[in-house]
Design an enzyme around this catalytic site. Structure first.
Site, mmCIF file in Angstrom:
data_model
loop_
_atom_site.group_PDB
_atom_site.id
_atom_site.type_symbol
_atom_site.label_atom_id
_atom_site.label_comp_id
_atom_site.label_asym_id
_atom_site.label_seq_id
_atom_site.Cartn_x
_atom_site.Cartn_y
_atom_site.Cartn_z
ATOM 1 N N GLU A 90 -2.588 -1.721 -3.159
ATOM 2 C CA GLU A 90 -3.709 -1.048 -2.513
ATOM 3 C C GLU A 90 -3.498 0.457 -2.559
ATOM 4 O O GLU A 90 -2.363 0.940 -2.520
ATOM 5 C CB GLU A 90 -3.812 -1.474 -1.045
ATOM 6 N N HIS A 125 -7.244 -7.501 7.365
ATOM 7 C CA HIS A 125 -7.080 -6.560 8.476
ATOM 8 C C HIS A 125 -7.242 -7.277 9.812
ATOM 9 O O HIS A 125 -8.280 -7.867 10.097
ATOM 10 C CB HIS A 125 -8.032 -5.366 8.410
ATOM 11 N N HIS A 150 0.870 -1.182 0.000
ATOM 12 C CA HIS A 150 0.000 0.000 0.000
ATOM 13 C C HIS A 150 0.906 1.231 0.000
ATOM 14 O O HIS A 150 1.293 1.727 1.054
ATOM 15 C CB HIS A 150 -0.902 0.005 1.232
#
Length: 251
Positions: free
Chosen positions: A75, A203, A43
């Site tokens: 991401e 997550h 990310h």
């Protein structure tokens, strides 16, 4: 079997504490892939506080040159800079997250209804580059139809409330399962006799809470895991940690 994509943000963040080239993000990626990881997730945030743009290109080269059968997932918020980066790198998957640039980490899913036009345009743009697009969403069965409307290939279930210590894990797991069930019935693939929108998850997933999630949603396409996997690697090493997660995911 559910694919394991190893998120390397925490490795990059540790490296960035000092003006030194270690730990090597590509070196850790190579260890994880050799141990059986199905892919790598990064990310790259605008401030480069962990993954840098240079890491994105180095990892893309690594996967293209040494691990062509593994996947690269990038991401980010679908800004013009992010979309251009994806168009150049051509990852297997882009996961759109609704993060503000200053957020420490992703902590909520998209309000697809409020951002539908922007998401649909960004999704089509990357799909035209043969990039699969996933939307980061909260556990809510209603998001399935909305994700289908904007053309998403997959959704990534935000599992933070499920994985957070002290929460009602059973209730959160039921919501995650209901959302996955709705996604199976939604979208273009379902209309053609397929399995609907694909479902990823990520997550705060750990060795302890992952088994129940996989049991509840056995057809998960992919789990992206970084923080807990990196923490476990401090005890077991990256290779053994990847093998432990892969065993839970059916690898």
């Amino acid at each position: 079997m559910t694919d394991l994509s190893v998120n390397l943000n925490a490795v990059a963040q540790l490296r960035n504490r000092r003006d030194l080239p270690w730990p090597s993000v590509t070196g850790v990626a190579r260890v994880c892939l050799a141990a059986g990881a199905d892919g790598i997730t990064v990310h790259p945030r605008p401030d480069e506080r962990h993954i840098r743009r240079s890491d994105v290109f180095a990892l893309s080269d690594l996967l293209r040159d040494e691990w062509q059968d593994r996947e690269f997932n990038i991401e980010g918020y679908p800004s013009e800079d992010f979309l251009r980066l994806c168009e150049v790198v051509r990852p297997d998957q882009a996961t759109f997250v609704p993060d503000d640039p200053g957020q420490a980490t992703s902590d909520h899913g998209w309000d697809i209804g409020a951002h539908g036009t922007m998401l649909a345009e960004a999704i089509e743009r990357l799909q035209n580059c043969a990039i699969r697009v996933s939307l980061f969403v909260d556990a809510d069965p209603s998001v399935a139809a909305l994700a289908a409307e904007v053309g998403a290939d997959r959704i990534e279930l935000y599992t933070g409330p499920y994985g957070h210590p002290g929460g009602d894990a059973a209730a959160e797991l039921a919501r995650l399962k209901a959302t996955a069930d709705a996604c199976r019935k939604a979208g273009i693939r379902a209309a053609r006799g397929g399995a609907g929108i694909g479902v990823n998850a990520g997550h705060d997933l750990t060795l302890d809470n992952l088994p129940a999630l996989v049991a509840a949603i056995p057809d998960l396409e992919e789990c992206s895991i970084g923080h807990a996997l990196t923490a476990d690697a401090l005890l077991y090493g990256f290779a053994e940690t990847v093998r432990k997660y892969r065993a839970i995911l059916g690898g």
